[in-house]
Design a protein around this motif. Sequence first.
Motif, mmCIF file in Angstrom:
data_model
loop_
_atom_site.group_PDB
_atom_site.id
_atom_site.type_symbol
_atom_site.label_atom_id
_atom_site.label_comp_id
_atom_site.label_asym_id
_atom_site.label_seq_id
_atom_site.Cartn_x
_atom_site.Cartn_y
_atom_site.Cartn_z
ATOM 1 N N ASN A 37 0.838 -1.133 0.173
ATOM 2 C CA ASN A 37 0.041 0.017 -0.008
ATOM 3 C C ASN A 37 0.960 1.171 0.081
ATOM 4 O O ASN A 37 0.640 2.220 -0.799
ATOM 5 C CB ASN A 37 -1.083 -0.079 1.214
ATOM 6 C CG ASN A 37 -2.295 -0.489 1.077
ATOM 7 O OD1 ASN A 37 -2.582 -1.047 -0.228
ATOM 8 N ND2 ASN A 37 -2.759 -1.224 2.031
ATOM 9 N N THR A 38 1.862 1.291 0.805
ATOM 10 C CA THR A 38 2.719 2.350 0.808
ATOM 11 C C THR A 38 3.526 2.687 -0.195
ATOM 12 O O THR A 38 3.574 3.755 -0.870
ATOM 13 C CB THR A 38 3.895 2.161 2.086
ATOM 14 O OG1 THR A 38 3.125 2.084 3.589
ATOM 15 C CG2 THR A 38 4.649 3.370 2.173
ATOM 16 N N TRP A 40 2.609 1.702 -3.340
ATOM 17 C CA TRP A 40 1.495 2.326 -4.358
ATOM 18 C C TRP A 40 1.189 3.590 -4.256
ATOM 19 O O TRP A 40 1.000 4.528 -5.320
ATOM 20 C CB TRP A 40 0.198 1.429 -4.188
ATOM 21 C CG TRP A 40 0.343 -0.078 -4.777
ATOM 22 C CD1 TRP A 40 1.258 -0.364 -5.675
ATOM 23 C CD2 TRP A 40 -0.682 -0.880 -4.786
ATOM 24 N NE1 TRP A 40 0.966 -1.760 -5.812
ATOM 25 C CE2 TRP A 40 -0.414 -1.942 -5.295
ATOM 26 C CE3 TRP A 40 -2.027 -1.044 -3.994
ATOM 27 C CZ2 TRP A 40 -0.988 -3.309 -5.825
ATOM 28 C CZ3 TRP A 40 -2.624 -2.095 -4.072
ATOM 29 C CH2 TRP A 40 -2.212 -3.347 -4.857
ATOM 30 N N MET A 41 0.808 4.295 -3.136
ATOM 31 C CA MET A 41 0.826 5.572 -2.800
ATOM 32 C C MET A 41 1.770 6.455 -3.072
ATOM 33 O O MET A 41 1.752 7.444 -3.710
ATOM 34 C CB MET A 41 0.155 5.836 -1.209
ATOM 35 C CG MET A 41 -1.130 5.080 -1.042
ATOM 36 S SD MET A 41 -1.767 5.382 0.746
ATOM 37 C CE MET A 41 -2.306 7.053 0.693
ATOM 38 N N GLU A 53 -5.685 8.476 -4.191
ATOM 39 C CA GLU A 53 -5.767 7.238 -4.702
ATOM 40 C C GLU A 53 -4.898 6.943 -5.967
ATOM 41 O O GLU A 53 -5.064 7.733 -6.839
ATOM 42 C CB GLU A 53 -7.286 6.947 -5.216
ATOM 43 C CG GLU A 53 -7.457 5.573 -5.786
ATOM 44 C CD GLU A 53 -8.901 5.433 -6.504
ATOM 45 O OE1 GLU A 53 -9.222 4.793 -7.280
ATOM 46 O OE2 GLU A 53 -9.770 6.222 -6.052
ATOM 47 N N PRO A 54 -3.898 6.042 -5.628
ATOM 48 C CA PRO A 54 -2.898 5.826 -6.815
ATOM 49 C C PRO A 54 -3.818 5.213 -8.256
ATOM 50 O O PRO A 54 -4.791 4.317 -8.113
ATOM 51 C CB PRO A 54 -2.146 4.618 -6.300
ATOM 52 C CG PRO A 54 -2.900 3.971 -5.312
ATOM 53 C CD PRO A 54 -3.909 5.201 -4.644
ATOM 54 N N ALA A 57 -0.986 0.830 -10.421
ATOM 55 C CA ALA A 57 -0.402 0.211 -9.225
ATOM 56 C C ALA A 57 0.283 -1.052 -9.723
ATOM 57 O O ALA A 57 -0.106 -1.744 -10.569
ATOM 58 C CB ALA A 57 -1.480 -0.547 -8.284
ATOM 59 N N ARG A 96 -4.526 2.659 5.072
ATOM 60 C CA ARG A 96 -4.393 3.047 3.647
ATOM 61 C C ARG A 96 -5.160 2.160 2.796
ATOM 62 O O ARG A 96 -5.404 2.780 1.552
ATOM 63 C CB ARG A 96 -2.985 2.797 3.110
ATOM 64 C CG ARG A 96 -1.954 3.409 4.141
ATOM 65 C CD ARG A 96 -0.469 3.016 3.903
ATOM 66 N NE ARG A 96 0.451 3.339 4.876
ATOM 67 C CZ ARG A 96 0.771 3.241 6.060
ATOM 68 N NH1 ARG A 96 -0.110 1.869 6.526
ATOM 69 N NH2 ARG A 96 1.458 3.683 7.004
ATOM 70 N N ASN A 97 -5.961 1.083 2.859
ATOM 71 C CA ASN A 97 -6.707 0.557 2.037
ATOM 72 C C ASN A 97 -8.007 1.449 1.599
ATOM 73 O O ASN A 97 -8.451 1.307 0.518
ATOM 74 C CB ASN A 97 -7.291 -0.681 2.762
ATOM 75 C CG ASN A 97 -6.547 -1.851 3.209
ATOM 76 O OD1 ASN A 97 -5.391 -1.870 2.279
ATOM 77 N ND2 ASN A 97 -6.748 -2.732 4.046
ATOM 78 N N THR A 100 -6.589 2.554 -1.531
ATOM 79 C CA THR A 100 -5.901 1.494 -2.569
ATOM 80 C C THR A 100 -6.946 0.532 -2.796
ATOM 81 O O THR A 100 -6.453 -0.514 -3.538
ATOM 82 C CB THR A 100 -4.849 0.841 -1.821
ATOM 83 O OG1 THR A 100 -5.006 0.189 -0.724
ATOM 84 C CG2 THR A 100 -3.493 1.840 -1.748
ATOM 85 N N GLN A 103 -7.512 -0.995 -6.300
ATOM 86 C CA GLN A 103 -6.521 -1.848 -6.788
ATOM 87 C C GLN A 103 -6.570 -3.319 -6.407
ATOM 88 O O GLN A 103 -6.721 -4.411 -6.967
ATOM 89 C CB GLN A 103 -5.055 -1.301 -6.607
ATOM 90 C CG GLN A 103 -4.998 0.001 -7.084
ATOM 91 C CD GLN A 103 -5.080 0.161 -8.435
ATOM 92 O OE1 GLN A 103 -5.006 -0.691 -9.227
ATOM 93 N NE2 GLN A 103 -5.601 1.608 -8.953
ATOM 94 N N TRP A 104 -6.979 -3.610 -4.899
ATOM 95 C CA TRP A 104 -7.134 -4.744 -4.273
ATOM 96 C C TRP A 104 -8.333 -5.597 -4.760
ATOM 97 O O TRP A 104 -8.256 -6.804 -4.712
ATOM 98 C CB TRP A 104 -7.142 -4.694 -2.742
ATOM 99 C CG TRP A 104 -6.035 -4.113 -2.182
ATOM 100 C CD1 TRP A 104 -5.317 -3.211 -1.443
ATOM 101 C CD2 TRP A 104 -4.430 -4.892 -2.276
ATOM 102 N NE1 TRP A 104 -4.179 -3.024 -1.421
ATOM 103 C CE2 TRP A 104 -3.611 -4.411 -1.574
ATOM 104 C CE3 TRP A 104 -4.333 -6.246 -2.815
ATOM 105 C CZ2 TRP A 104 -2.281 -4.707 -1.611
ATOM 106 C CZ3 TRP A 104 -3.073 -6.698 -2.548
ATOM 107 C CH2 TRP A 104 -1.981 -5.952 -2.179
#
Length: 240
Positions: A37-38, A40-41, A53-54, A57, A96-97, A100, A103-104
């Motif tokens: 997560n870190t 990606w951001m 929001e990225p 990813a 952080r989810n 992100t 993406q997940w």
Amino acid sequence: MHRSGTSLLARILDRAGIFMGYDLTEDHESWYFQRINTAWMSAEGWTWDHPGEPTQADMKLFDEISFLRHYVRVSRQPMKPFSFLSANTWGWKDPRNTFTIHQWKKKFPKAKIIHIYRNGMDVAISLYKRNLGMDFTNKWYSQRLENKLEGLKLWEEYAAKAFGYDQQFPGQVHHLSFEKLIANDTQTILKLESVVNCELTSLVKSMTDSERTARFNSDEHTDLKEFAQHSEWMHKLNYL
């Protein structure tokens, strides 16, 4: 949002038999998912205290081998995969989810999202006090949060993002009030049990402290209370 009872909830779910990872940090976050997560951001200039929001990813950061090695920790405990595979449900905790999750969801389209939220003034004060006791080299130190009003603004950013997922992922998002959880509200616990398919009542009663609320209710936080009167989400969530 950080400081909203996410660690408490993760520990309750863990004790209930939901697999939350064997690579847990002191905040009960999976180091493996936190690291992704870190990454990606930060690739797009975002951080936990200046979130966004990225749009892209690198999914190469996630693969089954590294997942088993770090999240399940196969090499250290060879029998653990059997425990993981036999678990009814599994997941991970990371605020952080909130930014992100799109993406997940590409990787885990059927995943359920549990969003625990707390009074924004309490969150802002908790962030502010934690920040005061930190050296600037600490990974959690935030120049932004030297001002507790900024803590409330940050809380609003997370709240707006999290509640916005209801329409995007219908039926897959469960919002949970921190205050009702620690008050052992029967309906709140029953709804959570139906989401995770576990018995939680006794665990919640033994692991929660109903005094962990209303930190803002003192004269030293008058400025924050005045600022909160203009907060859209403080009004929407009936915290005023």
